[in-house]
Design an enzyme around this catalytic site. Structure first.
Site, short mmCIF file in Angstrom:
data_model
loop_
_atom_site.label_atom_id
_atom_site.label_comp_id
_atom_site.label_asym_id
_atom_site.label_seq_id
_atom_site.Cartn_x
_atom_site.Cartn_y
_atom_site.Cartn_z
CB SER A 203 -0.93 0.01 1.22
OG SER A 203 -0.18 -0.01 2.41
CG ASP B 92 -0.13 -9.13 11.32
OD1 ASP B 92 1.02 -9.25 10.83
OD2 ASP B 92 -0.35 -9.00 12.54
CE1 TYR C 145 14.32 -4.18 8.49
CE2 TYR C 145 16.61 -3.57 8.13
CZ TYR C 145 15.31 -3.67 7.67
OH TYR C 145 14.99 -3.26 6.38
N1 LIG Z 1 13.57 2.01 2.76
C1 LIG Z 1 14.75 1.46 2.95
O1 LIG Z 1 15.77 2.16 3.06
C2 LIG Z 1 14.89 -0.04 3.01
C3 LIG Z 1 16.19 -0.56 3.04
C4 LIG Z 1 16.37 -1.92 3.10
C5 LIG Z 1 15.27 -2.76 3.11
N2 LIG Z 1 14.02 -2.24 3.09
C6 LIG Z 1 12.90 -3.19 3.11
O2 LIG Z 1 11.97 -2.85 2.11
C7 LIG Z 1 10.69 -3.35 2.49
C8 LIG Z 1 9.66 -2.25 2.30
O3 LIG Z 1 9.94 -1.20 3.22
P1 LIG Z 1 9.71 0.34 2.87
O4 LIG Z 1 11.03 1.00 2.89
O5 LIG Z 1 8.84 0.49 1.69
O6 LIG Z 1 8.97 0.84 4.21
P2 LIG Z 1 7.45 1.19 4.50
O7 LIG Z 1 7.37 1.28 5.97
O8 LIG Z 1 7.00 2.33 3.68
O9 LIG Z 1 6.67 -0.09 3.95
C9 LIG Z 1 6.55 -1.29 4.67
C10 LIG Z 1 5.27 -1.95 4.23
O10 LIG Z 1 5.13 -3.19 4.94
C11 LIG Z 1 3.82 -3.22 5.50
N3 LIG Z 1 3.79 -4.06 6.67
C12 LIG Z 1 4.48 -3.89 7.83
N4 LIG Z 1 4.15 -4.87 8.70
C13 LIG Z 1 3.25 -5.67 8.07
C14 LIG Z 1 2.55 -6.84 8.42
N5 LIG Z 1 2.71 -7.40 9.64
N6 LIG Z 1 1.72 -7.40 7.52
C15 LIG Z 1 1.55 -6.85 6.29
N7 LIG Z 1 2.19 -5.73 5.89
C16 LIG Z 1 3.02 -5.15 6.77
C17 LIG Z 1 3.49 -1.77 5.81
O11 LIG Z 1 2.11 -1.58 6.00
C18 LIG Z 1 4.05 -1.08 4.58
O12 LIG Z 1 3.12 -1.13 3.53
C19 LIG Z 1 10.83 -3.85 3.93
O13 LIG Z 1 10.99 -5.25 3.92
C20 LIG Z 1 12.11 -3.18 4.39
O14 LIG Z 1 12.74 -3.90 5.41
C21 LIG Z 1 13.80 -0.89 3.04
#
Ligand SMILES: NC(=O)c1ccc[n+]([C@@H]2O[C@H](COP(=O)([O-])OP(=O)(O)OC[C@H]3O[C@@H](n4cnc5c(N)ncnc54)[C@H](O)[C@@H]3O)[C@@H](O)[C@H]2O)c1
Length: 254
Positions: free
Chosen positions: A14, A63, A156
């Site tokens: 989302s 979830d 993490y």
């Molecule tokens: N943004 C960064 O710098 C970065 C770096 C390395 C890895 N990541 C990884 O990328 C992925 C996406 O993260 P992002 O940066 O878009 O952050 P974000 O917080 O914008 O998105 C995370 C998404 O995961 C969903 N989510 C969290 N817990 C959940 C659950 N229990 N069930 C279903 N959905 C759930 C949230 O609602 C959100 O849509 C993650 O796995 C994160 O660890 C992000």
């Protein structure tokens, strides 16, 4: 269009990286199941954009930290769109805490979403693939912290390190069925997860000093590799992690 005729399920799509992957997959011709945990409005907006592209989309609340909800997610997505060809395990979260202060609730929340969610959503999809003698693509969104230490984020790092091995192990176990399993390790990508760092001038400057390409990444930087790994161009690629980090992981300066 590189994903024409394919159906994809993307967890946590989302917002952030997951949202961008969902929109990019649709532009490449895929029908998409958009999973959310909290905001139905945001998920419906993503689905609306996908439908406006002429693709099918379904919104499914789940979830992924709960195994029963992983099964429900896959069942509902499959029911609505037909067999899923591509699973992107993107849902993730982090809780900053010094190691000695980490609570069991922190541990369960971070490992639950990042690792358990990836494990059991994949299991629910792969069970269906094996039953129907179908092949498919798994793309796990890991992190540079599957390799790089991150003080204050032991939970993490433990989760993402485990995803690296899960990716390798499933590539080996499932390769005989034509299933590929790869991971993407983003570095610093501007999303809600790291807004505290990217929007604080001092923290942002400190971060940029450690990135050879001298910019914070965008969700689009990650989505491009996700399309590649989900496409026929990556048919002979499995068991590896692809770093999308502007060179951060192997940067060292004294
Ligand atoms: N943004 C960064 O710098 C970065 C770096 C390395 C890895 N990541 C990884 O990328 C992925 C996406 O993260 P992002 O940066 O878009 O952050 P974000 O917080 O914008 O998105 C995370 C998404 O995961 C969903 N989510 C969290 N817990 C959940 C659950 N229990 N069930 C279903 N959905 C759930 C949230 O609602 C959100 O849509 C993650 O796995 C994160 O660890 C992000």
């Amino acid at each position: 269009m590189r994903l024409k005729g394919k159906t994809a399920l993307i967890t946590g799509s989302s917002r952030g990286i997951g949202r961008e992957i969902a929109l990019r997959f649709a532009r490449e011709g895929a029908d998409v199941a958009v999973n959310y945990n909290g905001s139905v409005e945001a998920a419906e907006a993503v689905a609306g954009t996908i439908r406006a592209e002429g693709r099918r989309a379904v919104v499914v609340q789940a979830d992924v930290g709960r195994t029963d909800e992983c099964e429900k997610l896959v069942a509902e997505a499959w029911q609505a769109l037909g067999p899923i060809d591509i699973l992107v395990n993107n849902a993730g979260m982090e809780i900053r805490a010094p190691f000695v202060e980490v609570t069991e609730a922190d541990f369960d929340a971070v490992l639950g979403t990042n690792l358990k969610g990836t494990f059991f959503t994949t299991q629910a999809v792969v069970r269906r693939w094996l039953k129907g003698e179908r092949a498919g693509r798994i793309v796990n969104i890991s992190s540079v912290h599957e390799e790089l230490s991150f003080p204050g984020h032991a939970t993490y790092c433990a989760a993402k390190g485990a995803i690296r091995m899960l990716t390798r192990d499933l590539a080996a176990e499932l390769g005989g069925h034509g299933i590929t399993v790869n991971a993407i390790a983003p570095g610093a990508i501007a999303t809600d997860i790291n807004r505290d760092v990217t929007e604080d001038p001092r923290a942002r400057a400190g971060l940029l000093a450690r990135i050879p390409l001298k910019r914070i990444g965008t969700p689009a930087d990650v989505a491009g590799i996700a399309v590649l790994l989900a496409s026929d161009d990556a048919a002979y690629v499995t068991g590896s992690t692809y770093f999308v980090d502007g060179g951060m992981t192997w940067f060292h300066e004294e």
